[in-house]
Write a protein that holds these residues in place. Structure first.
Motif, PDB file in Angstrom:
ATOM      1  N   PRO A 121       0.645  -1.375   0.029  1.00  0.00           N
ATOM      2  CA  PRO A 121      -0.157  -0.102   0.051  1.00  0.00           C
ATOM      3  C   PRO A 121       1.079   1.344   0.135  1.00  0.00           C
ATOM      4  O   PRO A 121       0.633   2.263   0.865  1.00  0.00           O
ATOM      5  CB  PRO A 121      -0.730  -0.020   1.195  1.00  0.00           C
ATOM      6  CG  PRO A 121       0.282  -0.873   2.185  1.00  0.00           C
ATOM      7  CD  PRO A 121       0.916  -1.552   1.396  1.00  0.00           C
ATOM      8  N   ASP A 122       1.733   1.340  -1.089  1.00  0.00           N
ATOM      9  CA  ASP A 122       2.759   2.543  -1.288  1.00  0.00           C
ATOM     10  C   ASP A 122       2.633   3.232  -2.237  1.00  0.00           C
ATOM     11  O   ASP A 122       3.253   4.033  -2.670  1.00  0.00           O
ATOM     12  CB  ASP A 122       4.054   1.950  -0.924  1.00  0.00           C
ATOM     13  CG  ASP A 122       4.534   1.030  -2.060  1.00  0.00           C
ATOM     14  OD1 ASP A 122       3.363   0.858  -3.060  1.00  0.00           O
ATOM     15  OD2 ASP A 122       5.566   0.772  -2.106  1.00  0.00           O
ATOM     16  N   GLY A 123       1.410   3.053  -3.196  1.00  0.00           N
ATOM     17  CA  GLY A 123       1.091   3.763  -4.318  1.00  0.00           C
ATOM     18  C   GLY A 123       1.998   3.442  -5.533  1.00  0.00           C
ATOM     19  O   GLY A 123       1.951   3.828  -6.666  1.00  0.00           O
ATOM     20  N   SER A 124       2.706   2.403  -5.396  1.00  0.00           N
ATOM     21  CA  SER A 124       3.870   2.201  -6.440  1.00  0.00           C
ATOM     22  C   SER A 124       2.965   1.692  -7.552  1.00  0.00           C
ATOM     23  O   SER A 124       3.702   1.448  -8.813  1.00  0.00           O
ATOM     24  CB  SER A 124       4.943   1.195  -5.839  1.00  0.00           C
ATOM     25  OG  SER A 124       4.217   0.124  -5.515  1.00  0.00           O
ATOM     26  N   GLN A 125       1.907   1.175  -7.643  1.00  0.00           N
ATOM     27  CA  GLN A 125       1.185   0.604  -8.700  1.00  0.00           C
ATOM     28  C   GLN A 125       0.965   1.460  -9.726  1.00  0.00           C
ATOM     29  O   GLN A 125       0.471   1.325 -10.896  1.00  0.00           O
ATOM     30  CB  GLN A 125      -0.169   0.099  -8.167  1.00  0.00           C
ATOM     31  CG  GLN A 125      -0.132  -1.139  -7.202  1.00  0.00           C
ATOM     32  CD  GLN A 125       0.375  -0.581  -5.694  1.00  0.00           C
ATOM     33  OE1 GLN A 125       0.259   0.614  -5.247  1.00  0.00           O
ATOM     34  NE2 GLN A 125       0.602  -1.690  -4.803  1.00  0.00           N
ATOM     35  N   PHE A 126       0.929   2.982  -9.333  1.00  0.00           N
ATOM     36  CA  PHE A 126       0.654   3.965 -10.186  1.00  0.00           C
ATOM     37  C   PHE A 126       2.040   4.583 -10.813  1.00  0.00           C
ATOM     38  O   PHE A 126       3.202   4.492 -10.031  1.00  0.00           O
ATOM     39  CB  PHE A 126      -0.187   5.180  -9.553  1.00  0.00           C
ATOM     40  CG  PHE A 126      -1.478   4.705  -9.035  1.00  0.00           C
ATOM     41  CD1 PHE A 126      -2.686   4.934  -9.754  1.00  0.00           C
ATOM     42  CD2 PHE A 126      -1.826   3.881  -7.911  1.00  0.00           C
ATOM     43  CE1 PHE A 126      -3.808   4.394  -9.589  1.00  0.00           C
ATOM     44  CE2 PHE A 126      -2.834   3.285  -7.576  1.00  0.00           C
ATOM     45  CZ  PHE A 126      -4.181   3.749  -8.363  1.00  0.00           C
ATOM     46  N   ASP A 127       1.921   5.251 -11.915  1.00  0.00           N
ATOM     47  CA  ASP A 127       3.227   5.942 -12.456  1.00  0.00           C
ATOM     48  C   ASP A 127       3.608   7.351 -11.678  1.00  0.00           C
ATOM     49  O   ASP A 127       4.515   7.691 -11.652  1.00  0.00           O
ATOM     50  CB  ASP A 127       2.808   6.168 -13.905  1.00  0.00           C
ATOM     51  CG  ASP A 127       2.735   4.708 -14.851  1.00  0.00           C
ATOM     52  OD1 ASP A 127       3.758   3.839 -14.365  1.00  0.00           O
ATOM     53  OD2 ASP A 127       1.596   4.698 -15.516  1.00  0.00           O
ATOM     54  N   HIS A 128       2.370   7.996 -10.966  1.00  0.00           N
ATOM     55  CA  HIS A 128       2.684   9.054 -10.398  1.00  0.00           C
ATOM     56  C   HIS A 128       1.516   9.500  -9.560  1.00  0.00           C
ATOM     57  O   HIS A 128       0.410   9.119  -9.584  1.00  0.00           O
ATOM     58  CB  HIS A 128       2.618  10.220 -11.387  1.00  0.00           C
ATOM     59  CG  HIS A 128       2.955  11.544 -10.861  1.00  0.00           C
ATOM     60  ND1 HIS A 128       4.277  11.838 -10.711  1.00  0.00           N
ATOM     61  CD2 HIS A 128       2.253  12.542 -10.476  1.00  0.00           C
ATOM     62  CE1 HIS A 128       4.208  13.159 -10.252  1.00  0.00           C
ATOM     63  NE2 HIS A 128       3.108  13.674 -10.066  1.00  0.00           N
ATOM     64  N   LEU A 129       1.906  10.060  -8.146  1.00  0.00           N
ATOM     65  CA  LEU A 129       1.175  10.459  -7.012  1.00  0.00           C
ATOM     66  C   LEU A 129       1.070  11.861  -7.043  1.00  0.00           C
ATOM     67  O   LEU A 129       2.047  12.414  -6.895  1.00  0.00           O
ATOM     68  CB  LEU A 129       1.496   9.658  -5.889  1.00  0.00           C
ATOM     69  CG  LEU A 129       1.361   8.132  -6.007  1.00  0.00           C
ATOM     70  CD1 LEU A 129       1.921   7.673  -4.528  1.00  0.00           C
ATOM     71  CD2 LEU A 129       0.183   7.448  -6.302  1.00  0.00           C
ATOM     72  N   PHE A 130      -0.066  12.696  -7.265  1.00  0.00           N
ATOM     73  CA  PHE A 130      -0.196  13.842  -7.218  1.00  0.00           C
ATOM     74  C   PHE A 130      -0.254  14.415  -5.865  1.00  0.00           C
ATOM     75  O   PHE A 130      -1.094  13.889  -4.933  1.00  0.00           O
ATOM     76  CB  PHE A 130      -1.278  14.549  -8.150  1.00  0.00           C
ATOM     77  CG  PHE A 130      -1.081  14.480  -9.499  1.00  0.00           C
ATOM     78  CD1 PHE A 130      -0.149  15.303 -10.131  1.00  0.00           C
ATOM     79  CD2 PHE A 130      -1.899  13.795 -10.268  1.00  0.00           C
ATOM     80  CE1 PHE A 130      -0.073  15.385 -11.398  1.00  0.00           C
ATOM     81  CE2 PHE A 130      -1.712  13.861 -11.517  1.00  0.00           C
ATOM     82  CZ  PHE A 130      -0.828  14.623 -12.330  1.00  0.00           C
ATOM     83  N   GLU A 131       0.419  15.252  -5.209  1.00  0.00           N
ATOM     84  CA  GLU A 131       0.212  16.516  -4.094  1.00  0.00           C
ATOM     85  C   GLU A 131      -0.927  17.459  -4.313  1.00  0.00           C
ATOM     86  O   GLU A 131      -0.943  17.847  -5.678  1.00  0.00           O
ATOM     87  CB  GLU A 131       1.530  16.673  -3.399  1.00  0.00           C
ATOM     88  CG  GLU A 131       2.447  15.712  -3.196  1.00  0.00           C
ATOM     89  CD  GLU A 131       2.291  14.778  -2.005  1.00  0.00           C
ATOM     90  OE1 GLU A 131       1.005  15.358  -1.293  1.00  0.00           O
ATOM     91  OE2 GLU A 131       2.764  13.810  -1.872  1.00  0.00           O
TER      92      GLU A 131
END
Length: 294
Positions: A121-131
């Motif tokens: 559950p670290d968001g690594s499945q996505f290419d980018h995480l927006f702040e």
């Protein structure tokens, strides 16, 4: 009087009647670079079969308009449809992105579904995480990602020029607002997110992710900030936070669990990937018993 500044982008909407979802293609005129927002992967619950009819409509449009897909933007981990992001990425490339707080959603649902140890559950499945407040580009056009929590912790809105794509945060004025009773949902945060969106200039176009129209009108997905502030049944000007929270809490207590929440969340926290195949080569979705609803 000066002439209005011409827009640099165009938007095309795609309505999926099976789930009430609206997907969008936004593209930059100068470069033909594009973003797709909230694409749909079709899912037949009875048979457990996926299909790509909805996403293929978007794909055909990208091909016909000779657009280069730069971003695939998810407004949140949807509970009412499976994401078609991977299907589009496989054909056109592009980066799949979502809000950085998806990590909180992933942690919650990893526990609920007892997902495999390899799922982090670290968001690594996505290419980018927006702040919140982060800027990005499609071609020469700058866009801004806004954190709008409340429906879920990870909801994002995306603003391109004078258009804002609000996901499930706002609905059309006659339908009001999204529910706030999912894990991590917060009616007070939702109210503040909506009012933040409604602080944009009055002429800003508001594009919603879902419409569940009454029998009296056809599906619709565009309004303006001015129309929302004047007419939205849940959050128009003059409705305060406490009144909204009381209404939203009471209303949410009467709502059924969404039909596709269990299959969709398991796919959407993986950025549109199906669960990994098991030893027989088949992917499975899990159904936790007596864990949701009343």
């Amino acid at each position: 009087m000066s002439e209005p500044t011409p827009t640099k982008t165009t938007t095309q909407a795609f309505f999926d009647p099976a789930t009430g979802t609206v997907s969008y293609v936004v593209w930059d005129h100068a470069t033909r670079h594009a973003a797709v927002i909230d694409p749909v992967l079709d899912f037949d619950f009875k048979s457990g079969r996926t299909s790509t009819l909805s996403a293929d409509r978007v794909a055909a449009f990208l091909q016909a308009e000779q657009l280069q897909l730069e971003w695939i933007l998810e407004t949140h981990a949807h509970a009412d449809h499976l994401s078609g992001a991977r299907h589009l990425q496989a054909q056109f490339g592009g980066r799949i992105a979502i809000g950085a707080r998806i990590r909180e959603v992933q942690a919650t649902f990893k526990t609920l579904f007892n997902l495999e140890p390899a799922f982090l559950p670290d968001g690594s499945q996505f290419d980018h995480l927006f702040e919140d407040g982060e800027t990005f580009h499609i071609g020469h056009t700058q866009a801004t990602a806004w954190g709008v929590p409340g429906h879920t912790p990870a909801d994002m809105a995306y603003r391109f020029e004078c258009t804002v794509f609000v996901g499930d945060t706002l609905f059309m004025p006659d339908l009001g607002s999204a529910r706030a009773d999912f894990p991590g949902g917060d009616a007070r945060a939702l109210y503040r997110s909506m009012r933040r969106l409604l602080s944009l200039p009055a002429e800003t176009v508001v594009c919603v992710c879902h419409d569940y129209p009454p029998a009296s009108r056809a599906p619709a997905w565009q309004s303006t900030v001015a129309q929302q502030r004047a007419l939205n049944i849940h959050v128009r000007d003059g409705i305060g936070e406490d009144a909204f929270v009381a209404m939203r809490t009471a209303r949410d207590a009467t709502l059924d669990v969404p039909t596709l929440i269990l299959p969709s969340i398991q796919v959407n926290v993986r950025a549109g990937r199906l669960p990994p195949p098991e030893s027989n080569g088949v992917s499975y979705l899990r159904i936790p018993l007596n864990a949701l609803g009343r």
